[in-house]
Write a protein that holds these residues in place. Structure first.
Motif, short mmCIF file in Angstrom:
data_model
loop_
_atom_site.label_atom_id
_atom_site.label_comp_id
_atom_site.label_asym_id
_atom_site.label_seq_id
_atom_site.Cartn_x
_atom_site.Cartn_y
_atom_site.Cartn_z
N VAL A 89 0.85 -1.19 0.00
CA VAL A 89 0.00 0.00 0.00
C VAL A 89 0.89 1.24 0.00
O VAL A 89 1.97 1.26 0.59
CB VAL A 89 -0.95 0.01 1.22
CG1 VAL A 89 -1.96 -1.11 1.13
CG2 VAL A 89 -0.18 -0.08 2.52
N LYS A 90 0.40 2.27 -0.66
CA LYS A 90 1.10 3.54 -0.71
C LYS A 90 0.64 4.42 0.43
O LYS A 90 -0.55 4.53 0.71
CB LYS A 90 0.84 4.23 -2.05
CG LYS A 90 1.52 5.58 -2.21
CD LYS A 90 1.17 6.21 -3.55
CE LYS A 90 1.81 7.59 -3.68
NZ LYS A 90 1.45 8.23 -4.97
N VAL A 91 1.60 5.06 1.10
CA VAL A 91 1.31 5.94 2.22
C VAL A 91 1.78 7.34 1.86
O VAL A 91 2.93 7.54 1.46
CB VAL A 91 2.01 5.46 3.51
CG1 VAL A 91 1.73 6.42 4.66
CG2 VAL A 91 1.55 4.06 3.88
N VAL A 125 -7.37 6.51 5.58
CA VAL A 125 -7.06 6.04 6.92
C VAL A 125 -5.78 6.73 7.38
O VAL A 125 -4.78 6.76 6.66
CB VAL A 125 -6.87 4.50 6.92
CG1 VAL A 125 -6.47 4.01 8.31
CG2 VAL A 125 -8.16 3.83 6.48
N LYS A 126 -5.80 7.27 8.60
CA LYS A 126 -4.65 7.95 9.15
C LYS A 126 -3.82 6.99 9.98
O LYS A 126 -4.35 6.16 10.72
CB LYS A 126 -5.09 9.14 10.01
CG LYS A 126 -5.74 10.26 9.22
CD LYS A 126 -6.02 11.46 10.09
CE LYS A 126 -6.62 12.61 9.26
NZ LYS A 126 -6.88 13.80 10.11
N LEU A 127 -2.49 7.14 9.85
CA LEU A 127 -1.58 6.30 10.61
C LEU A 127 -1.17 6.99 11.90
O LEU A 127 -1.34 8.21 12.06
CB LEU A 127 -0.33 5.98 9.78
CG LEU A 127 -0.56 5.36 8.41
CD1 LEU A 127 0.76 4.95 7.78
CD2 LEU A 127 -1.47 4.15 8.51
N PRO A 137 -4.50 6.30 1.16
CA PRO A 137 -5.65 6.72 0.34
C PRO A 137 -6.79 5.72 0.42
O PRO A 137 -6.65 4.57 0.83
CB PRO A 137 -5.05 6.80 -1.08
CG PRO A 137 -3.58 6.95 -0.88
CD PRO A 137 -3.26 6.19 0.36
N GLN A 138 -7.96 6.20 -0.02
CA GLN A 138 -9.18 5.40 0.09
C GLN A 138 -9.09 4.10 -0.69
O GLN A 138 -9.48 3.04 -0.20
CB GLN A 138 -10.36 6.24 -0.42
CG GLN A 138 -11.68 5.48 -0.50
CD GLN A 138 -12.79 6.32 -1.10
OE1 GLN A 138 -12.63 7.51 -1.25
NE2 GLN A 138 -13.90 5.69 -1.42
#
Length: 664
Positions: A89-91, A125-127, A137-138
């Motif tokens: 996943v890209k953050v 979603v926040k880390l 991202p969604q």
């Protein structure tokens, strides 16, 4: 018959409690594999209630175990803060940069996953901010899922941390270290703690991040981050090298795509060998600038004896010792194009060799051939060391017009920011080719051509074959050119003195004329560099004869109707009216005059047979590839000059602020 002795009851294994689990936590210095006893502490314990009464025949049956998670046993609060993704996943980080977390790596969230995240209608979603922050991202959030609470123990967290160390994501490593620290503290508590204790609130996560930075594992995390960062940088360099390799292959796509077809003929094998050599040289130059800063530093690592030339075996062995893993065989054949058995800095990087040769000539004009005198002129403060700013200042005072900052980088072999008298020693014994420190003299070149036309007529190809290219290789080296000038001078013995002034007399004048032809300092010139119009006329005729009639020799036999082995101009003009209709569209009279180098008024088979061996396509390919290599060298030099200029501006600003002159 004696009754069978009863089997002794095996000693009951004590239940694994908090002490056993504490022993399972891997130390911060090493990560050994867990022992079977340690693994028992991670397994769910079987309660006595799960054992059914003994059957009449003495067989013990086990009741089914309750599910790990069910309506009767809800998940502990806070465990859904730790999630993993089914794919990478890209953050998006808070500084607008991005990172990628690999699949199945644990991630700590700021808040639990939304219930609608799997429906495609969720939000980003926040880390956790204490592990670096950022948002997913969604579209990528749909890949997340909570980690099973039964896996939230120190052993699994250590395995996740080790997996992150082997990866290339610093963000994944920080999250893994954060989870490992929290679960390690929980397992050291009395009764082992629980998941809710480990992840109760967001406030506790923030507090525990400060604890992580102050904990003994902080040093381990720093070492791991350095390792992962180096692995990520290595992966990025590999990706860049692959892109460069693809770009090199795109220079001549037919050669790269039809390699097997080109191996069938010797000409195509030569073309393929030249292309591979050019690619190997590009890789070698990139390796030199990435590892050492410039090619000169790499050269002196290969040639510490300062002989300024290397044989094949020494060159290959020392390249391998330095860590270069390119195609050394192709690189050597490309560098040793004159088959002399040795290579020099001139063949590796001609631009750098020219800069050093110009500097050597500049020093000789000022102070002879004495290294100590040269260094004293530059060492203004007499410290025995010259810094970069002092070097540039003194050269400006001495009216040196070359790239002083780039020259300093070349002489500073160790990259220490200073040079000593030992760094000048090679200049005193180096004997570069005279044309390296010569300046192109266009006027002298034009006067030289006027003198040649006066003696040999107006056809440049006669001059080329009779005076310069006497071996018919269609290229002239510096040595051949230098040997041809005295022969021409002897022909002018009976000419008026005014004609003698048109010819170069000294070696420096000959070198200046040579540089007017050899502008790329390759060490040789082709017919196209000597006279472009003549080259175009002969190439067009050769390509037409090859494609339409099987070559110049076959064309000669078709035109020689009386079989006397000679072609007059009238017979040669039959190229305009061929029987098969494939006529020549160029100036056939100019072709005839060029090929009749002896002025006989007719052509023989020998006068056109040499064209069979003249591979114009290979020559054009080699010229374009060498031009590409020179552009690569020039690009590296421009980058080095920009770095030197920015360094000089920074030193100037520092000097203005501190009031110092920046000297060592």
């Amino acid at each position: 018959m004696l009754p069978a002795a009863p089997m002794p009851a095996s000693p009951r294994r004590p239940a694994a409690g908090a002490a056993t689990r504490a022993a399972m936590v891997v130390s911060s210095d090493s990560s050994p594999l867990p022992t079977p006893r340690a693994l028992d502490g991670a397994r769910p314990k079987t309660t006595p209630a799960s054992v059914a009464p003994a059957a009449p025949d003495g067989v013990v049956t086990l009741a089914p175990l309750p599910s790990a998670r069910g309506p009767s046993q809800p998940s502990p609060p806070g465990c859904d803060l730790v999630v993993e993704a089914r794919a990478a996943v890209k953050v998006v980080l808070d500084d607008a940069s991005s990172d990628k977390v690999p699949a199945h790596h644990w991630i700590v969230l700021e808040s639990p996953l939304p219930a609608d995240v799997g429906d495609g209608d969720g939000r980003e979603v926040k880390l956790c901010a204490c592990a670096g922050g950022g948002t997913i991202p969604q579209e990528a959030a749909q890949l997340l899922r909570p980690v099973d609470p039964l896996r939230l123990h120190a052993l699994a967290a250590e395995a996740n941390f080790q997996r992150a160390i082997r990866g290339k994501s610093v963000l994944a490593l920080r999250h893994a270290a954060h989870v490992l620290d929290l679960l390690g503290e929980r397992d050291h508590e009395p009764n082992g703690g629980d998941v809710a204790r480990a992840f109760p609130t967001i406030a506790s996560l923030t507090t525990s991040s400060a604890t992580l930075r102050a904990s003994p594992s902080c040093e381990r995390l720093k070492r791991a981050e350095a390792l992962v960062s180096s692995q990520a940088a290595a992966a990025e360099r590999w990706k860049h090298s692959q892109e460069m390799e693809e770009e090199r292959h795109n220079v001549y796509p037919p050669l790269a795509k039809n390699e097997e077809m080109f191996k069938k003929t010797g000409v195509c094998q030569s073309a393929l060998r030249i292309q591979k050599g050019c690619q190997a040289l590009d890789e070698f130059l990139e390796f030199a600038h990435r590892r050492f800063g410039n090619v000169v530093r790499l050269w002196f690592m290969l040639d510490p004896e300062e002989n300024m030339k290397l044989g094949e075996k020494m060159f290959v062995r020392r390249c391998l010792d330095l860590g270069f893993r390119g195609n050394l065989q192709a690189l050597w054949h490309y560098l040793d194009c004159d088959t002399s058995g040795s290579t020099s800095l001139l063949e590796v990087d001609a631009k750098a060799a020219c800069i050093l040769a110009h500097f050597q000539a500049f020093l000789v004009d000022l102070g002879g051939n004495d290294t100590d005198v040269w260094f004293q002129m530059l060492d203004g403060n007499r410290t025995g060391r010259v810094s970069k700013s002092e070097f540039v200042t003194e050269l400006q005072r001495l009216k040196y017009t070359g790239p002083a900052r780039l020259l300093f980088e070349m002489l500073d072999r160790g990259g220490q920011g200073m040079i000593t008298t030992q760094d000048f020693a090679f200049l005193a014994k180096w004997e570069p080719r005279p044309y390296l420190h010569a300046q192109p003299d266009i006027e002298a070149k034009e006067a030289f051509e006027r003198a040649l036309f006066e003696v040999y007529g107006e056809w440049p190809f006669k001059i080329w074959r009779k005076v310069l290219d006497r071996d018919g290789s269609m290229r002239v080296s510096w040595d051949e050119f230098r040997a041809a000038v005295p022969r021409i001078t002897r022909l002018f013995a009976h000419m008026p003195a005014a004609w003698h002034a048109l010819l170069p007399r000294t070696e420096r004048e000959i070198a200046n004329v040579w540089r007017a032809y050899d502008q790329d300092t390759s060490g040789w010139i082709s017919l196209g560099e000597f006279h472009k119009a003549t080259f175009d006329v002969l190439v067009s005729f050769k390509l037409w004869a090859q494609s339409s009639h099987g070559g110049p020799s076959a064309l000669f036999r078709k035109l020689d109707h009386n079989d006397n082995g000679r072609l007059s101009l009238d017979e040669f003009e039959g190229c305009y009216s061929m029987e098969d209709g494939r006529d020549f569209r160029g100036d056939i009279e100019a072709v005839f005059d060029h090929l009749d180098i002896w002025g006989n008024g007719f052509l023989t088979q020998h006068d056109v047979a040499w064209m069979e061996l003249w591979d114009t396509e290979l020559a054009a390919l080699e010229g374009q590839l060498r031009q590409h290599s020179r552009q690569v060298m020039g690009g590296h030099l421009q980058c080095a000059m920009r770095r030197s200029a920015s360094y000089g501006r920074a030193r100037s600003r520092t000097a203005r602020l501190t009031g110092s002159d920046g000297r060592s």
